[in-house]
Design a protein around this motif. Structure first.
Motif, PDB file in Angstrom:
ATOM      1  N   SER A 111       0.897  -1.218   0.045  1.00  0.00           N
ATOM      2  CA  SER A 111      -0.141   0.082   0.152  1.00  0.00           C
ATOM      3  C   SER A 111       0.679   1.288   0.006  1.00  0.00           C
ATOM      4  O   SER A 111       0.795   2.216  -0.685  1.00  0.00           O
ATOM      5  N   PHE A 112       1.891   1.230   0.744  1.00  0.00           N
ATOM      6  CA  PHE A 112       2.821   2.514   1.057  1.00  0.00           C
ATOM      7  C   PHE A 112       3.608   2.611  -0.375  1.00  0.00           C
ATOM      8  O   PHE A 112       3.819   3.537  -0.880  1.00  0.00           O
ATOM      9  N   GLN A 113       4.039   1.416  -1.094  1.00  0.00           N
ATOM     10  CA  GLN A 113       4.662   1.654  -2.411  1.00  0.00           C
ATOM     11  C   GLN A 113       3.663   2.246  -3.326  1.00  0.00           C
ATOM     12  O   GLN A 113       4.239   2.944  -4.160  1.00  0.00           O
ATOM     13  N   GLN A 114       2.331   2.168  -3.398  1.00  0.00           N
ATOM     14  CA  GLN A 114       1.567   2.605  -4.129  1.00  0.00           C
ATOM     15  C   GLN A 114       1.444   4.032  -3.876  1.00  0.00           C
ATOM     16  O   GLN A 114       1.210   4.963  -4.876  1.00  0.00           O
ATOM     17  N   LEU A 115       1.300   4.492  -2.499  1.00  0.00           N
ATOM     18  CA  LEU A 115       1.074   5.708  -2.240  1.00  0.00           C
ATOM     19  C   LEU A 115       2.399   6.646  -2.578  1.00  0.00           C
ATOM     20  O   LEU A 115       2.465   7.771  -3.091  1.00  0.00           O
ATOM     21  N   GLN A 116       3.612   6.198  -2.412  1.00  0.00           N
ATOM     22  CA  GLN A 116       4.929   6.710  -2.780  1.00  0.00           C
ATOM     23  C   GLN A 116       5.018   6.853  -4.356  1.00  0.00           C
ATOM     24  O   GLN A 116       5.439   8.039  -4.695  1.00  0.00           O
ATOM     25  N   GLN A 117       4.154   5.778  -5.058  1.00  0.00           N
ATOM     26  CA  GLN A 117       4.411   5.923  -6.542  1.00  0.00           C
ATOM     27  C   GLN A 117       3.529   7.260  -6.979  1.00  0.00           C
ATOM     28  O   GLN A 117       3.713   8.321  -7.859  1.00  0.00           O
ATOM     29  N   ALA A 118       2.319   7.394  -6.422  1.00  0.00           N
ATOM     30  CA  ALA A 118       1.580   8.357  -6.550  1.00  0.00           C
ATOM     31  C   ALA A 118       2.128   9.805  -6.215  1.00  0.00           C
ATOM     32  O   ALA A 118       1.904  10.934  -6.794  1.00  0.00           O
TER      33      ALA A 118
END
Length: 219
Positions: free
Chosen positions: A97-104
């Protein structure tokens, strides 16, 4: 007959009143719902516990949360979670989830939002353990940092203050709740979101960051 009916009516009224009080006028039906409502109504200041970690020099948690975010140096908003590096269950979902947040966030020149993963296994997750864990998740230290509370008493105080439930099991691991905690630039926990509410948490954090940058009242 009338006496029986009145007794039933009084019992129903008493039950309704008790349910209303226990659920904040039926707004919360579980302990977790009540906790989230309480945080939204009364933000929780982070306690002044000592932290260190990967790309995190020794400091206090409020100072870490209040540090500059982005290129303009303004105090930013932080989305935080609690994890431990040996976890093979829910922490993997948190990391994804945090990887996706970081990507955004990487798509924005100055998002005003940062990510912070805090280990509740401070005795094991020293900075030299957190650093390779962060590398494995391809964490950008400008946006996503990893920290721990090395002192056990302070660690327990932090978990209690923020309502994070951590229970050791018989296998040397932990059972724990998983949530996304949003902290404002003053180091206060202002919202708690389910892991499934990842986009909602990010949208709220962005909104709060814009308010802080503009100097508008926070809500």
């Amino acid at each position: 007959m009338l006496r029986t009916a009145l007794a039933c009516l009084l019992t129903l009224l008493a039950g309704w009143a008790a349910a209303s009080w226990l659920t904040y006028d039926f707004q919360a039906w579980t302990d977790e719902d009540a906790r989230r409502l309480e945080v939204a109504l009364r933000p929780v200041p982070a306690p002044s516990v000592a932290v260190d970690g990967a790309d995190v020099p020794a400091t206090t948690l409020p100072a870490l949360l209040a540090g500059g975010s982005g290129t303009d140096g303004h105090a930013g908003v932080t989305i935080a979670d609690f994890f431990y590096t040996r976890c093979q269950t829910v922490c993997l979902s948190l990391g994804s989830s945090f990887q996706q947040l970081q990507q955004a966030l990487q798509q924005e020149p100055n998002p005003g939002v940062r990510l912070l993963s805090i280990s509740f296994d401070g005795a094991h997750d020293a900075p030299q353990v957190l650093a390779p864990y962060a590398d494995k998740l391809q964490a950008d230290p400008r946006l996503w940092r990893f920290a721990r509370v090395p002192d056990p008493a302070q660690q327990q105080a932090l978990l209690a203050r923020l309502g994070v439930v951590v229970i050791p099991n018989d296998f040397g691991d932990y059972e724990h709740n998983a949530a996304l905690l949003v902290f404002d630039g003053q180091g206060r926990m202002v919202r708690v979101f389910d892991l499934a509410e990842q986009q909602l948490a990010l949208n709220y954090a962005r909104h709060l960051a814009r308010q802080q940058h503009a100097g508008a009242p926070q809500s």
